[in-house]
Scaffold this active site. Structure first.
Site, PDB file in Angstrom:
ATOM      1  N   ALA A  65       0.838  -1.195   0.000  1.00 24.65           N
ATOM      2  CA  ALA A  65       0.000   0.000   0.000  1.00 24.65           C
ATOM      3  C   ALA A  65       0.875   1.248   0.000  1.00 24.65           C
ATOM      4  O   ALA A  65       2.053   1.206   0.364  1.00 24.65           O
ATOM      5  CB  ALA A  65      -0.919  -0.006   1.212  1.00 24.65           C
ATOM      6  N   GLY A 109      -0.053  -5.403   0.604  1.00 23.76           N
ATOM      7  CA  GLY A 109      -1.230  -5.414  -0.251  1.00 23.76           C
ATOM      8  C   GLY A 109      -0.955  -6.006  -1.615  1.00 23.76           C
ATOM      9  O   GLY A 109      -1.850  -6.570  -2.246  1.00 23.76           O
ATOM     10  N   GLU A 112      -1.255  -9.661  -1.176  1.00 24.90           N
ATOM     11  CA  GLU A 112      -2.660  -9.975  -0.955  1.00 24.90           C
ATOM     12  C   GLU A 112      -3.468  -9.899  -2.243  1.00 24.90           C
ATOM     13  O   GLU A 112      -4.349 -10.745  -2.487  1.00 24.90           O
ATOM     14  CB  GLU A 112      -3.228  -9.035   0.105  1.00 24.90           C
ATOM     15  CG  GLU A 112      -2.659  -9.317   1.494  1.00 24.90           C
ATOM     16  CD  GLU A 112      -2.937  -8.215   2.492  1.00 24.90           C
ATOM     17  OE1 GLU A 112      -3.394  -8.530   3.598  1.00 24.90           O
ATOM     18  OE2 GLU A 112      -2.697  -7.029   2.164  1.00 24.90           O
ATOM     19  N   GLU A 132       3.811  -5.942   7.112  1.00 27.11           N
ATOM     20  CA  GLU A 132       3.070  -4.913   7.839  1.00 27.11           C
ATOM     21  C   GLU A 132       3.488  -4.803   9.301  1.00 27.11           C
ATOM     22  O   GLU A 132       3.423  -3.717   9.890  1.00 27.11           O
ATOM     23  CB  GLU A 132       1.562  -5.205   7.768  1.00 27.11           C
ATOM     24  CG  GLU A 132       0.941  -5.019   6.384  1.00 27.11           C
ATOM     25  CD  GLU A 132       0.997  -6.269   5.528  1.00 27.11           C
ATOM     26  OE1 GLU A 132       0.303  -6.305   4.507  1.00 27.11           O
ATOM     27  OE2 GLU A 132       1.748  -7.219   5.876  1.00 27.11           O
TER      28      GLU A 132
END
Length: 258
Positions: A65, A109, A112, A132
């Site tokens: 992200a 992300g 993911e 993260e």
């Protein structure tokens, strides 16, 4: 439609979405995610498209992200926006197969989103991870859930608690990726595989995808019953009749997608 954060190409029956923020290793900013959802809407609605390839650059699929964009957000900001939920739901609900062609970094992300796709072809330089924890947070787009289903609790727990990255060979051994392709051949190979899928019966491909996905969400007995009913239903299609007739007659089937 004009995009600024992604590039969309059509290759026969295949839609190719390339994340295109090279200055930030394809970090997932809000604008990119909006464009990704819009591109998926367009490709899903296009009857000429039978499969989709999602990729990035040779250096990065997506390095996570956009932290610069996220760092000032508050709990109420992310809670009320249901941060990332619309993108997760859009990819996971796509009825057309999506192949993730991952080269370089697929972190946070990015990892993911790759796992949201139907399967992953990895370049030999691919690196997967959920870092993260090093930023004082945890995965938020299914990382603790899908990664565990792919690679098992022990490896997923280690990666989520330490932020350790997993290379392509380890990812293949662990079951995260389907197979490894030389980085220079990755996108072409993904388009080739997607083209092979696009040439098959679209309704039957959709049924196969739904049936495999069901295995993650139900018991074995319920999943087998779901599969069996879909199998039975294929005999109501013209494509099943054509496929079996072509096999018996030793010719290539001509599917009509009905």
């Amino acid at each position: 439609m004009a995009y600024s954060q992604i590039i969309v190409d059509i290759k026969g029956g295949v839609g190719v979405i390339r994340l295109d923020r090279p200055e930030s290793l394809n970090a997932l900013c809000a604008e990119l995610l909006v464009e990704l959802r819009e591109a998926l809407d367009t490709l899903e609605a296009d009857d000429n498209i039978g499969a989709i390839v999602l990729t990035g650059s040779k250096k990065a699929f997506a390095a996570g992200a956009d932290i610069k964009e996220m760092k000032s957000k508050t709990f109420i900001d992310v809670y009320m926006d249901d941060f990332f939920a619309d993108t997760e739901q859009r990819i996971s609900s796509c009825r057309k197969p999506i192949i993730a062609a991952v080269a370089g970094y697929a972190l946070g992300g990015g990892c993911e989103i790759a796992m949201l796709c139907d399967f992953i072809l990895a370049a030999d330089n691919a690196q997967f991870g959920q870092p993260e924890i090093k930023l004082g947070t945890i995965p938020g787009v299914g990382g603790t859930q899908r990664l565990t289903r792919f690679v098992g609790k022990s490896k997923a727990m280690e990666m989520c608690l330490t932020g350790r990255m997993m290379g392509a060979e380890e990812a293949e051994r662990a079951g995260l990726v389907s197979r490894i392709v030389p980085v220079d051949d990755l996108v072409d190979e993904a388009i080739k595989v997607a083209g092979e899928i696009a040439d098959l019966s679209r309704p039957i491909v959709t049924m196969a995808k739904e049936s495999v996905n069901k295995s993650y969400e139900t018991t074995l007995r319920e999943g087998i019953m779901f599969e069996r009913r879909l199998f039975h239903s294929t005999f109501a299609t013209e494509d099943q009749k054509e496929g079996m007739a072509a096999f018996a007659e030793k010719r290539t089937p001509e599917f009509k997608n009905r």
